[in-house]
Structure formats: structure tokens, C-alpha cells
Design a protein around this motif. Structure first.
Motif, PDB file in Angstrom:
ATOM      1  N   LEU A 275       0.837  -1.205   0.000  1.00 40.74           N
ATOM      2  CA  LEU A 275       0.000   0.000   0.000  1.00 40.74           C
ATOM      3  C   LEU A 275       0.872   1.256   0.000  1.00 40.74           C
ATOM      4  CD1 LEU A 275      -3.049   0.672   0.104  1.00 40.74           C
ATOM      5  CD2 LEU A 275      -2.777   1.016   2.561  1.00 40.74           C
ATOM      6  N   ARG A 276       0.603   2.168  -0.953  1.00 44.02           N
ATOM      7  CA  ARG A 276       1.378   3.398  -1.059  1.00 44.02           C
ATOM      8  C   ARG A 276       0.500   4.650  -0.969  1.00 44.02           C
ATOM      9  NH1 ARG A 276       4.335   0.294   0.204  1.00 44.02           N
ATOM     10  NH2 ARG A 276       6.246  -0.476  -0.754  1.00 44.02           N
ATOM     11  N   PHE A 277      -0.781   4.532  -1.295  1.00 40.97           N
ATOM     12  CA  PHE A 277      -1.687   5.685  -1.274  1.00 40.97           C
ATOM     13  C   PHE A 277      -2.919   5.312  -0.456  1.00 40.97           C
ATOM     14  CE2 PHE A 277       0.790   5.744  -5.149  1.00 40.97           C
ATOM     15  CZ  PHE A 277       1.250   7.055  -5.212  1.00 40.97           C
ATOM     16  N   LEU A 278      -3.132   6.038   0.630  1.00 36.69           N
ATOM     17  CA  LEU A 278      -4.275   5.779   1.505  1.00 36.69           C
ATOM     18  C   LEU A 278      -4.980   7.084   1.819  1.00 36.69           C
ATOM     19  CD1 LEU A 278      -6.016   4.072   3.428  1.00 36.69           C
ATOM     20  CD2 LEU A 278      -4.243   4.388   5.175  1.00 36.69           C
ATOM     21  N   SER A 279      -6.283   7.129   1.552  1.00 40.96           N
ATOM     22  CA  SER A 279      -7.070   8.301   1.927  1.00 40.96           C
ATOM     23  C   SER A 279      -8.331   7.827   2.647  1.00 40.96           C
ATOM     24  CB  SER A 279      -7.440   9.133   0.697  1.00 40.96           C
ATOM     25  OG  SER A 279      -8.098   8.337  -0.274  1.00 40.96           O
ATOM     26  N   ALA A 280      -8.518   8.351   3.854  1.00 39.41           N
ATOM     27  CA  ALA A 280      -9.695   8.030   4.657  1.00 39.41           C
ATOM     28  C   ALA A 280     -10.216   9.303   5.305  1.00 39.41           C
ATOM     29  CB  ALA A 280      -9.344   6.980   5.708  1.00 39.41           C
ATOM     30  N   ALA A 281     -10.253  10.377   4.513  1.00 42.68           N
ATOM     31  CA  ALA A 281     -10.675  11.685   5.020  1.00 42.68           C
ATOM     32  C   ALA A 281     -12.173  11.700   5.291  1.00 42.68           C
ATOM     33  CB  ALA A 281     -10.311  12.769   4.007  1.00 42.68           C
ATOM     34  N   ARG A 282     -12.551  12.565   6.235  1.00 43.39           N
ATOM     35  CA  ARG A 282     -13.964  12.816   6.547  1.00 43.39           C
ATOM     36  C   ARG A 282     -14.710  11.535   6.917  1.00 43.39           C
ATOM     37  NH1 ARG A 282     -12.127  15.708   2.577  1.00 43.39           N
ATOM     38  NH2 ARG A 282     -12.782  14.171   1.029  1.00 43.39           N
ATOM     39  N   ASN A 283     -14.133  10.816   7.903  1.00 44.98           N
ATOM     40  CA  ASN A 283     -14.797   9.667   8.501  1.00 44.98           C
ATOM     41  C   ASN A 283     -15.020   9.945   9.983  1.00 44.98           C
ATOM     42  OD1 ASN A 283     -15.154   7.087   6.657  1.00 44.98           O
ATOM     43  ND2 ASN A 283     -13.279   8.092   5.962  1.00 44.98           N
TER      44      ASN A 283
END
Length: 420
Positions: A275-283
Motif C-alpha cells: 500500500l502506497r496511497f491511503l485516503s480516509a478523510a472525513r470519517n
């Protein structure tokens, strides 16, 4: 008997006249069937090749007319049939291996003239345009009126986008596209994913942005997607959590979980080593799992989560003295990597071992531990970090587990030393 593939007919006599073949294969439909010979008035079995330029087809007699079969690369969908009269080589490529084998077997029987009645013959009719056109690899449907209701999706598709079509479920016709590498079902009303998506063994990108998903199937996590899926977009759905088995998708490079209702990230997220790109914004994440520290990312976005302010002294103690025999045996099984499975121990014990926690001393603990949260600068796990809040922060709370009071007290001592 029909076969769709690419065909090049090479005239072996051309070099004799100082000429050479153009050397370009064309999409074609090959048929084996009966044809009335106008000269002898006898019905014989012929091979007919139809292309886009010659849909009426060119016929070649098969009985006692095949000089040799070249089948060394038949598993790759390639073969050559050498005819005696006319002196041509029929070169086949990009065929389905199983269909090609069946077609060559039928050609052999036709050549021998034996068991003719058992041959799966077909009418030698002109080909339809759609049968000889170049296979379509991409298709994009972005409105409900363009959605195919009566016709199938082209079998050759490698990329399929179906967006803004108000789909409430995944069309099962899509799941027969075995060459599919990218499936984009964004901006629909899909609530549940069928486990059969896991049968798409080549699927590398799955986009489900802006749907109504409430769960991600455990069956998908344990399917062939483990070996193929690299890009997964689950943004703007109604997910609150992902199953423990999610981290078996170890080929994932890009994961998007923005704008959901996530209360926690996958417990064993550190197993996603690629995994190189992780986005979990606005949770709704209050903290990050302990395994988060094992990640090595290029870009991380956790903006807009209600992270709690960490306090090492604010802890949960779930210890028992002495430890139960089950806890000690379970810790030993994990620490010493002793093989286990439902064929050796009860299934519920296997589940407990799979969710074992790791202490700061690198040893395991299962049902008895001390839990607290500590602050971690996200730059420790990612090269680029989107600010966690409007104050310019790049720190977030991470869960920590301790297998004993000794490990916890050593941790507190280190905290006090750093604070001096």
C-alpha cells in the motif's frame, strides 16, 4: 464448429516468384461445414475463413488436404494448419486455447474423412460484421438510456465503466467478463457486492465511489482478488468498518475510503505491505490501529476525522493474574509461529489467534492486555501527509497494547524521560 481468432493466410508459393506475404493477421471467424462442390457435384467438408474485408468467406477443402498441424504454442492460442492445395499456411493466433484445441480436433477428423457424422459441423454462411470486428477492450456507459438491456457486454472487454445508471445491484453479465482489468461502477445506488466479483481473476481496479455500500464482503477478501486487486475506491459510501480479512488483499497499492462513516481502520492494516496511497478523510475515526505504524506510504490523507487527544495515562487494563492457560498457550502459538487451523483446533480459537495484538516488546497478547493511545507523527509512515486538521497538525493518536504491567511501566518511564 466455429472459432473466432486472428488469421493470416500465407501462400507458400510467393517466394518462388520473388514475392512475399504482407505478414498481417486479421480478425476472422473460421467455420467447418459441408459445401457442394460444383465440379464433382459431391458434398465435401470445407474450412471457411471470413474476415471484415471478405465476409462472404474463402473456402478450403479439408478431406485428405492437410499436410501438417503445428501446435507447439496451442496453449497460448496459436497454431498453424498447412494445406496441400492450395499451398497455404493458415496461421491462427489470439484464440481461446480450449476452443482452438476442439477446432483442430474437428479439422483432423475432417481431413481423415472418418467419423464425419460425429463432427459438429456448421452452416458455411457469410459472417456478421460484429463477429469479425476487432474485439472491443473498453466500454463507457454514463447514462441510463445507454445501458444495454437486451444485448450482452463484449466478451473481450478489459475496462468497463457503468456510471450514473442508477444500478441498485451489480449486473451478473459483467461478472462473465473474464478479461476485465478495470471495473468502474461509481455513482450508482449499489448496496451490496456479490461474492462472484471475486471470480474476475484479472481485476486490478475496482471503483465503487458514491454508492450505498454498507459492508464489504468477507468472501471478496478471500477470493482471487487477493492476487490481482491493486486499486480500490470505496469513497462516499456508508461503510462503518471493514472485515478483518480485508488485509488479505495484499496486492493493494491505492485505497480510498473517504466520506464514509468509518469508526476504525482494518485491525491488521500493516499487512498491506504494498500500500502506497491511503485516503480516509472525513470519517469518524477516533484513533488509528496499532498496526498502522508498519505502513510505508507515499501519500496519506486523514483530514476531517474526530481524533481523540492521546493520553498515555488514560488506559484500559484488561489483565488477569495469573494468566489463564488458554491465554498463555495462545500467546505461545503466535510468538513461536506454531501452525494452526480449524482441522487442529476449534474455529473460534483460530479467529482469536488471527486478531492477536502485538505488545511494544513485539510479543503477542490476545484477551488480556493494557490498552492506551499515543501520539504519532504521520510522517513516520508517509512521505506526504495531508494535514489532519485546520491547525496544520500531522499527528494522530495510535492504539498501543501491552502484554504485562512491566511493559506498560517501561513505556511510561520512556514517556517521562522524553517529557523532561
Amino acid at each position: 464448429m466455429k472459432l473466432q481468432c486472428e488469421v493470416e493466410v500465407i501462400n507458400r508459393m510467393l517466394p518462388t516468384f520473388g514475392m512475399r506475404n504482407r505478414g498481417k493477421a486479421a480478425r476472422a471467424v473460421l467455420s467447418i461445414g459441408r459445401h457442394l462442390d460444383k465440379t464433382s457435384k459431391i458434398q465435401n467438408i470445407y474450412l471457411m475463413i471470413c474476415t471484415l474485408k471478405d465476409k462472404a468467406g474463402c473456402k478450403y477443402k479439408l478431406k485428405e488436404n492437410i499436410e501438417q498441424f503445428f501446435t507447439r504454442f496451442v496453449e497460448e492460442g496459436k497454431a498453424t494448419v498447412r494445406l496441400k492445395e492450395p499451398a497455404v499456411d493458415v496461421c491462427l493466433s489470439k484464440a481461446d486455447a480450449n476452443n482452438l484445441k476442439n477446432f483442430l480436433s474437428a479439422a483432423r477428423l475432417a481431413h481423415r474423412g472418418s467419423e464425419v457424422d460425429a463432427l459438429p459441423l456448421t452452416a458455411l454462411a457469410p459472417a456478421r460484421t460484429r463477429d469479425v470486428e476487432k474485439p472491443k477492450s473498453k466500454m463507457s456507459i454514463t447514462s441510463k438510456k445507454d445501458y444495454p438491456l437486451t444485448s450482452c457486454f463484449p466478451y473481450s472487454l478489459e475496462q468497463l465503466q457503468v456510471s450514473y445508471c442508477r444500478l441498485s445491484r451489480v449486473d451478473m453479465r459483467m461478472l462473465t467478463l473474464k478479461k476485465l482489468r478495470k471495473l468502474d461502477l461509481s455513482n450508482n445506488h449499489i448496496k451490496k457486492l456479490p461474492a462472484t466479483i471475486g471470480d474476475l481473476c484479472c481485476l486490478a481496479e475496482l471503483v465503487l465511489h458514491n454508492n450505498h455500500l454498507e459492508a464489504f464482503s468477507t468472501a471478496l477478501c478471500q477470493s482471487t482478488l487477493q492476487h490481482s486487486l491493486q486499486y480500490l475506491d470505496l469513497g462516499q459510501n456508508k461503510l462503518r468498518a471493514l472485515p478483518i480479512q480485508f488485509c488479505q488483499l495484499r496486492e493493494l497499492v491505492h485505497l480510498k475510503l473517504d466520506d464514509n462513516e468509518m469508526l476504525c481502520l482494518p485491525f491488521k492494516i500493516g499487512q498491506l505491505s504494498k500500500l502506497r496511497f491511503l485516503s480516509a478523510a472525513r470519517n469518524q475515526l477516533p484513533y488509528l490501529p496499532a498496526d498502522f505504524r508498519r505502513l510505508s506510504l507515499e501519500n496519506l490523507d486523514l483530514f476531517g476525522n474526530p481524533f481523540k487527544h492521546p493520553n498515555p495515562l488514560d488506559h484500559t487494563i484488561q489483565l488477569k493474574f495469573p494468566l489463564t492457560l488458554l491465554e498463555m498457550a495462545s500467546r505461545a502459538a503466535v510468538n513461536y509461529r506454531i501452525p494452526y487451523g480449524p482441522q487442529l483446533i476449534p474455529a473460534h480459537l483460530c479467529q482469536d489467534l488471527e486478531v492477536s495484538k502485538t505488545c511494544s516488546c513485539e510479543k503477542a497478547c490476545l484477551n488480556f492486555y493494557i490498552q492506551t493511545t499515543v501520539s504519532m507523527n504521520l510522517h513516520h509512515v508517509s512521505h506526504t501527509v495531508v494535514l489532519v486538521d485546520n491547525m496544520g497538525g500531522t499527528e494522530a493518536p495510535v492504539l498501543c497494547y501491552f502484554c504485562s504491567l512491566t511493559c506498560y511501566s517501561e513505556f511510561l518511564d520512556k514517556c517521562l524521560q522524553r517529557g523532561r
